[in-house]
Every structure is written in C-alpha cells, then in structure tokens.
Design an enzyme around this catalytic site. Structure first.
Site, PDB file in Angstrom:
ATOM      1  CD  GLU A 175      -3.051  -0.965   2.243  1.00 29.85           C
ATOM      2  OE1 GLU A 175      -2.783  -0.343   3.279  1.00 29.85           O
ATOM      3  OE2 GLU A 175      -4.156  -1.495   2.039  1.00 29.85           O
ATOM      4  CD  GLU A 367      -3.818  -6.020   2.616  1.00 28.61           C
ATOM      5  OE1 GLU A 367      -4.675  -5.371   3.247  1.00 28.61           O
ATOM      6  OE2 GLU A 367      -2.605  -5.785   2.683  1.00 28.61           O
TER       7      GLU A 367
HETATM    8  C1  BG6 Z   1      -4.366  -2.799   4.869  1.00 25.13           C
HETATM    9  C2  BG6 Z   1      -3.015  -3.296   5.325  1.00 25.13           C
HETATM   10  O1  BG6 Z   1      -4.351  -1.420   5.075  1.00 25.13           O
HETATM   11  O2  BG6 Z   1      -5.496  -3.187   5.518  1.00 25.13           O
HETATM   12  C3  BG6 Z   1      -3.042  -4.417   6.328  1.00 25.13           C
HETATM   13  O3  BG6 Z   1      -2.180  -3.652   4.240  1.00 25.13           O
HETATM   14  C4  BG6 Z   1      -4.205  -4.205   7.272  1.00 25.13           C
HETATM   15  O4  BG6 Z   1      -1.805  -4.472   6.975  1.00 25.13           O
HETATM   16  C5  BG6 Z   1      -5.492  -4.252   6.451  1.00 25.13           C
HETATM   17  O5  BG6 Z   1      -4.245  -5.091   8.330  1.00 25.13           O
HETATM   18  C6  BG6 Z   1      -6.747  -4.151   7.289  1.00 25.13           C
HETATM   19  O6  BG6 Z   1      -6.674  -3.036   8.123  1.00 25.13           O
HETATM   20  P1  BG6 Z   1      -6.906  -3.170   9.678  1.00 25.13           P
HETATM   21  O7  BG6 Z   1      -6.629  -1.850  10.241  1.00 25.13           O
HETATM   22  O8  BG6 Z   1      -8.318  -3.592   9.872  1.00 25.13           O
HETATM   23  O9  BG6 Z   1      -5.950  -4.216  10.153  1.00 25.13           O
END
Ligand code: BG6
Length: 474
Positions: A175, A367
C-alpha cells in the site's frame, strides 16, 4: 483471458494474505531488530513509542513464528494455492544498515517457505509491509533519507538470492500510497500527515519509488522468472453528486493514489503531478540516474480493496470520516462494517476495470475482507466454531464482482483474502477486529490460549477453492 463459462480462469491463484508484523510475534527473538510496526503500540495514528515498552499485542501477535506449521496445515486443508506473506526487514537486517544479514532470521523464512512449497502452496512475498527497521527511522529519519534506497536494495538482494527458484511472486512496498495518510507507518517519518512537510513526504515517496524500481530491476536480473508487482491501497472514488465540480474533485483525489501505479507501470512521473507540485510548492530532488532507474517497470499490479469513497467540492458536505488508513466522504447508498468501513462489492468490479483499462497488465487482489467481532460457539460435535455468515456474505459478494470484472475482460491472476487467520489489526492494533477463516483465541488484553478454531467461513472458502469459484453460483 477466460473464454469458458466458468467464473474464474483455470489456474486462478486462490489463497490468503498475512503480514509479518501482524502475525509472527517473536518481536525480539533470534536477533530480530525492532521495527516501526513495534513502535506503533497505539495503532497507526498513535504517537510512536520508541522503544516500545510494556505490553503491546504485536510483540507476540498470533505466534505464527512458532506455529506456522500448524497454520499452514490449515491453509492446505482449505486448498490454498498461494499464501501472501511478508519478510520482516529487521529480522534479516536488525538495524537496517548492518553489513551482514542475520542468519537466524533467514533460517526462519527458509523453513517457512519450504513448508509452504511442501504443502503445494506458492509464496507471494511482500518485501516491505509497514515494517522499517526502527533504527532507520530513529537515526536516518526514515525514507526521507536517500541512503535507505541502497539499504533496501541490499536487503532485497539477500532475499532474492536466498529464495531464487522458490519464490516466483514478489511485491515491493505494501500500500505504497498510504504514506500520504500515515507517514510513520509507511515511511518512518514522524508526525501526522498534516504536520509533515509535503516536500519531505514526496521526497520520501520518490525514494521509495526509486527503490521499488531498483529492486524490480535487480529481481529480474537475479531470476528472469521472477514476477514483481507494485501494491496500492485501492479505493475507488465516486463524485458525491454529478455536479461538474464534484467530478473534477474526484479526478484530483483519484490521481493522488493513481500516481503511484502510474510511476510503477509507466516508468516516469505523470504530467498531472507537475501542476500539483507547483501549486503546493513541493520540490523533489531527482539524483542523476533516477529517471533511468524508474524505467524498470513492474510485471503486474496488485492492490488491496476494502471500500470506496466519495469526493465533493462542496465544503459543507466535505465531512471526512475515517475508513481504512485514509479518510474521505461517505457514500449515502452504502452500509458499513462495525468499524465504519463502507461495504461496496461493486467498487471492486469498478477498480479492477479502471486499473486494467489504465495499465493493461495482469492484476492481483492481494487483500480483501471484513473485519468483524466474532463469537466462539459450540460446533455441535464437541468442538468450537464461529458462525460467521456476515463474513461469507461479504466475501461472496466481492468475489462475484471480481468474476464480473473477469467477464468484462480483466486479466486477474489471483485473490488472497486478508488476514486468512485472525491477526492483529493494523490501524487500531486489536485482536477483536477479526478477518480470518481461522479463529485465534487471543484477546485485546493479551489473554487467551492462542488455540486455533475453524470458522464456518473456513469450510465455505474450501468449497470455493475446490470448485474454482463455481460454488459461488449457489
Ligand atoms: C491494509 C493493510 O491497510 O489493511 C493491512 O495492508 C491491514 O496491513 C489491512 O491489516 C486491514 O486493516 P486493519 O486496520 O483492519 O488491520
């Protein structure tokens, strides 16, 4: 291109995604140095605690460092074809500027990668997932210092050579665009996005872009079979209304993120940034040779997708609400998660099309998922489970939109759902914000047995993978 009637092409890479600092734990074990992630004990927006003292969740996280074999068995049971992991830079170079790597840190990844391969799971490795050796933040001021490029290349060179022939898919910076919103998390520069000088921030971004291109070149030289991608936080932006001013505002907001993909794919800065830099008084130093290095472009584009946002030029409606790391205007047509993240499956189809139209390169969703509170209940067979139909609904809706994009002609290599086993959340440092198909018995206060339990979604995802997505039609 998918020319059959199936929803997903043959060989589609199904799997899950993790980040070292959110799952491994063992923060000080086997010679590992501390990282910026260790210092963010109060979450991404908290003040870094340097050095971290007292209890913090990531110190042990879900103890993946010691339990990875058990966890990989569960991923294999679901039929994973790929697991996205990250290598912790400070596990390999504890201070970041060491001349020799830490052999014990490498031994851990040797064993982890061999275990994955033995179970038929391909590793997809992120070189830098929000984890800079803390020493580089303290002594160098993070990525604002040009010397980090060389140090990052040294680290990448070590792991490219070590895992040559074993790891085929690599991502450079996780990201990378989120540095704009959470500078310490993304670059080790102290201060909030509002506080940090914009020239310093874009200088750090420039260093990361050069570093990303330099390791892309290196990775291709070491092994021409390597597929190296960039990774952007993908958040489509819609105009809040069809007012032309909102449309222009949307284009400008969108470009703040697209800039990162544009440089990685086109190998040069896009013209629209000239005006932005001039108007904001931003000056970036290009060293001799930088323009040449940037021409080493990526093989594919990967991104995370959780939500979309809106943009408006109307100051009265411009009420920023916090989503993932970034904040923006909410869409009145969408519902949201328990953490206020708006849910928009069609936004995934939109961004897949947008990125493919723009770049004409294969895409990878690395993701996606729903952070939710889960409750362990009896499974009726003497064990325990979580009835997480809400997670199944979320993932199903998103995967069906990915299938729509494939029908639209998008070349999509794979899908790794975020936090396929519960882990520590990044924004808020919580265990109670769970994404996994596997429940981990650990609480926000650090209590719990660390036992693993299969959730209902575990069996659902196993079916999705087994049928290459056809079970989604039901
Ligand atoms: C993304 C990141 O921003 O979202 C992850 O690459 C992160 O590291 C994921 O865990 C979800 O966000 P969060 O804050 O719910 O863990």
């Amino acid at each position: 291109m998918n020319t059959t009637n199936s929803l997903f092409p043959e060989g589609f890479l199904w799997g899950g995604a993790l980040a070292a600092n959110q799952c491994e734990g063992a923060a000080r074990e086997d010679g590992k140095g501390l990282s910026t992630a260790d210092a963010l004990t109060g979450g991404v927006f908290g003040k870094p605690q340097i050095p971290p003292e007292g209890f913090y969740l990531k110190e042990k996280a879900i103890d993946f460092y010691h339990r990875y074999k058990e966890d990989i068995r569960l991923f294999q049971e679901m039929g994973f074809k790929v697991l996205r992991i990250s290598i912790s830079w400070p596990r390999i170079f504890p201070n970041g500027d060491d001349l020799e790597p830490n052999e014990k840190g490498l031994a851990f990844y040797d064993s982890l990668i061999d275990e994955l391969l033995a179970k038929g799971i391909q590793p997809l490795v992120t070189l830098s997932h929000y984890e800079l050796p803390l020493h580089l933040a303290e002594a160098y001021g993070g990525w604002g210092d040009r010397r980090l490029i060389e140090l990052f290349v040294r680290y990448a060179d070590t792991v490219f050579r070590r895992y040559q022939g074993k790891v085929r898919y690599w991502l450079t910076f996780n990201e990378i665009n989120m540095i704009l919103h959470a500078p310490f998390n993304g670059s080790g520069i102290q201060g909030t996005a509002e506080e940090v000088d914009q020239s310093l921030l874009y200088q750090a971004i420039h260093h990361q872009l050069v570093a990303s291109a330099a390791v892309t070149k290196l990775g291709h030289e070491i092994d021409p079979e390597n597929k190296i991608g960039c990774m952007i936080a993908g958040s489509p932006i819609y105009p809040l209304t069809c007012h032309p001013d909102d449309m222009i505002e949307m284009v400008q907001k969108d470009r703040q993120s697209l800039f990162f993909g544009d440089v990685h794919v086109r190998g040069r800065y896009p013209a629209y940034m000239n005006r932005y830099f001039a108007e904001k008084g931003i000056h970036i130093d290009f060293a001799p040779g930088d323009e040449e290095i940037l021409k080493n472009t990526v093989d594919f584009v990967s991104f995370s997708y959780y939500m979309s946002y809106c943009a408006t030029a109307d100051p009265e409606k411009n009420i920023q609400s916090q989503g993932n790391i970034m904040s923006a205007v909410k869409n009145p047509y969408l519902s949201e998660s328990e953490w206020g993240w708006q849910i928009d499956p069609k936004g995934l189809r939109y961004i897949l099309n947008q990125l493919y139209d723009r770049y004409q390169l294969p895409l990878f969703i690395v993701e996606n998922g729903l952070g939710a509170k889960d409750m362990l209940t009896d499974d009726g067979h003497g064990g325990q489970t979580v009835e997480d139909d809400y997670r199944i609904d979320y993932l199903k809706a998103h995967l069906l939109q990915a299938a729509e994009a494939i029908r639209d002609g998008v070349e999509l290599w794979g899908y790794t759902s975020w936090g396929c086993i519960d882990l520590v959340s990044n924004t808020s440092n919580q265990m109670s914000k769970r994404y996994g198909f596997i429940y981990v018995d650990r609480n926000d206060d650090g209590t719990g047995t660390m036992e693993r339990y299969r959730k209902k979604s575990f069996y659902w995802y196993r079916d999705v993978i087994q049928t290459n997505g056809e079970s989604l039609r039901k």
